[in-house]
Design an enzyme around this catalytic site. Structure first.
Site, PDB file in Angstrom:
ATOM      1  N   HIS A 151       0.832  -1.200   0.000  1.00 35.39           N
ATOM      2  CA  HIS A 151       0.000   0.000   0.000  1.00 35.39           C
ATOM      3  C   HIS A 151       0.874   1.261   0.000  1.00 35.39           C
ATOM      4  CE1 HIS A 151      -3.256  -2.675   1.196  1.00 35.39           C
ATOM      5  NE2 HIS A 151      -4.114  -1.673   1.124  1.00 35.39           N
ATOM      6  N   ASN A 182       8.001  -4.281   3.315  1.00 35.21           N
ATOM      7  CA  ASN A 182       6.601  -3.909   3.499  1.00 35.21           C
ATOM      8  C   ASN A 182       6.127  -4.190   4.916  1.00 35.21           C
ATOM      9  OD1 ASN A 182       3.881  -3.225   2.864  1.00 35.21           O
ATOM     10  ND2 ASN A 182       3.434  -5.368   2.438  1.00 35.21           N
TER      11      ASN A 182
END
Length: 312
Positions: A151, A182
């Site tokens: 994201h 991440n």
């Protein structure tokens, strides 16, 4: 025998002409005095571009900064309708999609302390973004690629609304990230952003991959050839309010502080603080103008250096 011409008596045209001139002068003088009485400065019409008009703001005391609407959205070529850029607006964030890289070059939002509530669980409804006119990356591009669907605007900042949370799972908001990155230092920095939002009351965040090279120069994944970035950035602006200010009112008196980070897309065991940079460095490498709606004098000052004073 020729006809004799009969002379007609001349009319007093000179007197009539004089009266006409006097009338014109009287009307002109009356209009002029009326105009002067209603303004103290001459009216000057200056043609401006749309962007210049947006940046124009009223003067405020030096300790206060007027908060422009849309401050979180960077200035990039999409505003001039350059090909390969598409700005996509959601209800609670926006991004600029780059078709040649099959991902956004920036994703930006404003988060207030009042939004730090958990009204919905994580949806995980990853899906193609139908609003991207050239077509966004899809789930198959990431399948068995070895990279996470990372994201840019985090789902964890949108837990206040089911719709807001769901909007972060469009593939236009995803970028290929190394799993340990991440779920490691990038996640740590996202969590710290929420801490700052709680502490300061409101925070502006711009995140994205550094797309410094032509798309063909990057490794890619999937049939859509999603470029794998080597670095990611996060630029943060915080309004620091006066002690007696109501944090939930956008136009309260405040000053602004900024912080930037550039992190390598790899396993990183250090702290995100090790990757702190001035906002100017992000702008130089990302080729965008972050927080561009700030007054230029203020922007130049706060983006040129790193000041940890009020962040740690």
């Amino acid at each position: 025998m020729s006809k004799r011409r009969i002379k007609k008596n001349k009319k007093p045209t000179g007197l009539l002409f004089l009266l006409l001139i006097l009338c014109v002068c009287l009307v002109t003088y009356t209009a002029y005095t009326s105009l002067v009485s209603t303004q103290t400065e001459p009216v000057v019409v200056v043609q401006q571009t749309e962007w210049e008009a947006e940046k124009q703001k009223a003067e405020v005391p030096s300790k206060c900064i007027a908060l422009p609407q849309g401050l979180e959205y960077p200035y990039c070529p999409a505003l001039s309708h350059v090909s390969d850029h598409q700005i996509r607006y959601f209800d609670h964030y926006a991004l600029c999609y780059r078709e040649s890289y099959e991902q956004a070059e920036w994703s930006a939002y404003c988060l207030s302390a009042s939004q730090l509530v958990k009204n919905t669980a994580r949806t995980d409804n990853f899906r193609v973004d139908p609003a991207i006119v050239t077509g966004s990356a899809d789930l198959a591009d990431y399948k068995k690629s070895g990279y996470d669907r990372g994201h840019l605007t985090p789902a964890g900042d949108m837990t206040f609304s089911t719709e807001a949370m769901s909007d972060t799972f469009y593939m236009s908001n995803m970028s290929p990230q190394v799993g340990s990155f991440n779920r490691g230092v990038w996640k740590d920095l996202e969590s710290q952003v929420r801490v700052w939002a709680q502490r300061f009351g409101r925070i502006y965040v711009v995140s994205g991959p550094l797309l410094e090279k032509p798309a063909s120069a990057y490794a890619s994944i999937g049939k859509n050839e999603v470029a794998v970035p080597e670095y990611y950035y996060k630029a943060i602006l915080v309004p620091v309010y006066e002690d007696d200010a109501d944090r939930d009112t956008p136009d309260d008196a405040y000053r602004v502080i900024t912080m930037g980070f550039i992190l390598p897309n790899t396993k990183y065991d250090g702290s995100f603080w090790d990757c702190a940079v001035a906002i100017d460095e992000i702008e130089r490498r990302a080729h965008i103008d972050v927080f561009a709606l700030l007054d230029d004098a203020i922007e130049d000052k706060i983006e040129a250096a790193i000041d940890y004073t009020e962040w740690k």
